[in-house]
Structures are given as C-alpha cells and as structure tokens.
Design a protein around this motif. Structure first.
Motif, PDB file in Angstrom:
ATOM      1  N   GLY A  30       6.584   4.863  14.415  1.00 56.56           N
ATOM      2  CA  GLY A  30       6.615   5.839  13.334  1.00 56.56           C
ATOM      3  C   GLY A  30       6.181   5.093  12.079  1.00 56.56           C
ATOM      4  N   CYS A  31       6.199   5.787  10.956  1.00 53.20           N
ATOM      5  CA  CYS A  31       5.798   5.176   9.684  1.00 53.20           C
ATOM      6  C   CYS A  31       6.465   5.930   8.537  1.00 53.20           C
ATOM      7  N   LEU A  32       6.961   5.170   7.559  1.00 56.87           N
ATOM      8  CA  LEU A  32       7.651   5.798   6.426  1.00 56.87           C
ATOM      9  C   LEU A  32       6.682   6.624   5.581  1.00 56.87           C
ATOM     10  N   SER A  33       5.381   6.400   5.784  1.00 56.57           N
ATOM     11  CA  SER A  33       4.372   7.167   5.044  1.00 56.57           C
ATOM     12  C   SER A  33       3.844   8.344   5.843  1.00 56.57           C
TER      13      SER A  33
ATOM     14  N   ASP B 228      -1.770  -4.162   9.189  1.00 50.06           N
ATOM     15  CA  ASP B 228      -2.683  -3.010   9.281  1.00 50.06           C
ATOM     16  C   ASP B 228      -2.670  -2.204   7.979  1.00 50.06           C
ATOM     17  N   HIS B 229      -1.475  -1.937   7.445  1.00 47.12           N
ATOM     18  CA  HIS B 229      -1.384  -1.160   6.198  1.00 47.12           C
ATOM     19  C   HIS B 229      -2.210  -1.804   5.088  1.00 47.12           C
ATOM     20  N   THR B 230      -2.175  -3.159   5.037  1.00 55.21           N
ATOM     21  CA  THR B 230      -2.913  -3.839   3.943  1.00 55.21           C
ATOM     22  C   THR B 230      -4.418  -3.777   4.193  1.00 55.21           C
TER      23      THR B 230
ATOM     24  N   ASN C 153       0.835  -1.209   0.000  1.00 61.17           N
ATOM     25  CA  ASN C 153       0.000   0.000   0.000  1.00 61.17           C
ATOM     26  C   ASN C 153       0.872   1.262   0.000  1.00 61.17           C
ATOM     27  N   GLN C 154       2.026   1.177   0.675  1.00 62.24           N
ATOM     28  CA  GLN C 154       2.917   2.339   0.778  1.00 62.24           C
ATOM     29  C   GLN C 154       3.590   2.665  -0.554  1.00 62.24           C
ATOM     30  N   LEU C 155       3.483   1.725  -1.506  1.00 66.66           N
ATOM     31  CA  LEU C 155       4.032   1.939  -2.850  1.00 66.66           C
ATOM     32  C   LEU C 155       2.897   2.239  -3.824  1.00 66.66           C
TER      33      LEU C 155
ATOM     34  N   GLN D 167       2.052  -6.754  12.803  1.00 68.89           N
ATOM     35  CA  GLN D 167       0.725  -6.136  12.943  1.00 68.89           C
ATOM     36  C   GLN D 167       0.690  -4.757  12.262  1.00 68.89           C
ATOM     37  N   HIS D 168       1.793  -3.988  12.383  1.00 70.66           N
ATOM     38  CA  HIS D 168       1.865  -2.677  11.724  1.00 70.66           C
ATOM     39  C   HIS D 168       1.717  -2.839  10.205  1.00 70.66           C
ATOM     40  N   GLU D 169       2.384  -3.878   9.661  1.00 68.04           N
ATOM     41  CA  GLU D 169       2.344  -4.081   8.202  1.00 68.04           C
ATOM     42  C   GLU D 169       1.006  -4.631   7.737  1.00 68.04           C
TER      43      GLU D 169
HETATM   44 NI    NI Z   1       4.050   2.091   8.251  1.00 70.76          NI
END
Ligand code: NI
Ligand SMILES: Cc1nc(NNC(=O)[C@H](CC2CCCC2)CN(O)CO)c(F)c(N2CCN3CCOC[C@@H]3C2)n1
Length: 207
Positions: free
Chosen positions: A133-136, A180-182, A75-77, A176-178
């Motif tokens: 934190g988050c790269l997005s 969650d993104h999906t 999702n981040q891409l 879980q963080h990843e």
């Molecule tokens: Ni993130």
C-alpha cells in the motif's frame, strides 16, 4: 516554503502534509541534496522519522488519525529532494509460555537516508505476499509488487557519513519502495496488470 513549515519545532507531520495521487511531485525525480547537509534537510529527515514513530504508536496514531507507516519519502511531503526515512520494528518474541515479550532490539531498521541509490541488485526478484500500500494512495491496489530480492544501497546519513549496505527480505522491499518515490515511481507500476497475483518461477515471496 513547505519545508520551512514542516520543520517548525511545534509541527508534527500528519496526514494533511502527505500529498496524494495526482500531485505531480509523486511523479517527479527528486533532486539530490547538497552535502554537507543543511540544517533544514537534517531537521526534515528527523521530522519524517518522528512521523513514522507516531504512526506506529497506537495512542499517537489514534490521536493524530495517522495511517501506520514503516517508510516515508520527501516526495510525499511535496518536497522533491532525495530524503527517505525507514522504521521497521522487530517482531515481539514469544516466551516459553507463549506470551509476547518485547524484542531485545526494538527496530530491525531505523534510518534517515540522504541521496539513497541502488548500486547493484540480485537477478532474483521478490514480492511481499500480501502486496503493498502507500500513504499517498487512498485505495487498495491488489497484486504482487515485483522488486529485486536483494539490493546494495549507497546513501549518506545525517552526519554526512557515506554508507554502502546490502538489504534482503522486508527491509529490501521497504527501501526500494522509498527510493522509488524519489524517482517518481509508484508501487503499482510494478504490478502485472494482466495477472496481478502471478508468481513467476524464482520469485521469492516475503511474508
Ligand atoms: Ni509509498
Ligand atoms: C508492509 C507495511 N506497510 C505499512 N504501511 N505502509 C507503508 O509503510 C508504506 C511503505 C511500505 C509499503 C510496503 C513496503 C514499504 C508507506 N509508504 O507510502 C511510504 O512511501 C505498515 F504500516 C506496516 N506495518 C507493519 C509494522 N507495524 C508496526 C506497528 O505499527 C504498525 C506497523 C504496520 N507494514
């Protein structure tokens, strides 16, 4: 397409490829990838893992101006597919003279996960002591990110093999963080707005 460009042999994923808050793909429930995996989906997973390796390499991170990462979701891409990569290094060991020595296993976890989903979890919650934190997300969002302490995750690897794994501690938080993104969820969705640092009874704090 975005994916075609990212999987070109000569392309290295960099910060310009990572979408930021406001991009609707970050709030999209991604599609499961079809099995058996396509070459494009296998290549994308490998490029995501390569980004994490580069982001953890001081020389490459500096050269490419990468923020360090231990996880990444498609999702981040700007790709709404259930593909995540996780790369968690082991801590260096300390020898009898107090010197750091390389750990036997470089990584505690190194996995490209397709269609990962949480199939069961502990009643107990946990949070990383310093928050997340988050790269997005190009800002600090302080507070404890409340997650399940332990999760059972089912996923497929790049060889189309199905896995069912149980995670605890930092790997549990990261996966879980990843995942969650999906599902279009951001880490700050789990921070208590009124009392961001409140520690409820039974909460496991992870260093
Ligand atoms: Ni993130
Ligand atoms: C905790 C931490 N979060 C880093 N960044 N944030 C991320 O990875 C985001 C995902 C993580 C946020 C909390 C759980 C998952 C990316 N997210 O947006 C993807 O969805 C780090 F980079 C980091 N480490 C420790 C290990 N170190 C080894 C040597 O290289 C530097 C590296 C730094 N620890």
């Amino acid at each position: 397409s975005v994916q075609e460009n990212l999987i070109k042999a000569s392309h290295l994923i960099n910060m310009d490829d990572i979408v930021r808050e406001g991009n609707e793909t970050l709030r999209t429930v991604a599609d499961e990838v079809s099995l058996p995996l396509s070459d494009e989906d296998i290549l994308l997973g490998e490029k995501m893992m390569e980004f994490l390796r580069n982001s953890q390499n001081p020389v490459m991170a500096e050269k490419m101006q990468l923020r360090p990462g231990v996880g990444l979701a498609a999702n981040q891409l700007d790709i709404a597919k259930k593909i995540i990569a996780v790369l968690i290094p082991n801590d260096p060991e300390i020898d009898e003279n107090g010197n750091e020595v390389a750990p036997k296993e470089a990584y505690k976890m190194s996995e490209i996960m397709y269609n990962a989903k949480i199939v069961s979890h502990s009643v107990q919650d946990a949070a990383i002591e310093s928050g997340e934190g988050c790269l997005s997300v190009d800002r600090e969002v302080p507070g404890l990110v409340i997650r399940h302490a332990r999760v059972t995750v089912e996923y497929y690897d790049k060889n189309n093999e199905k896995h069912k794994i149980r995670l605890k501690g930092f790997p549990s938080m990261c996966v879980q963080h990843e995942i969650d993104h999906t599902n279009g969820i951001m880490f700050y969705d789990h921070i208590n707005e009124k009392e961001p640092w409140a520690v409820k009874d039974g909460l496991l704090i992870i260093q």
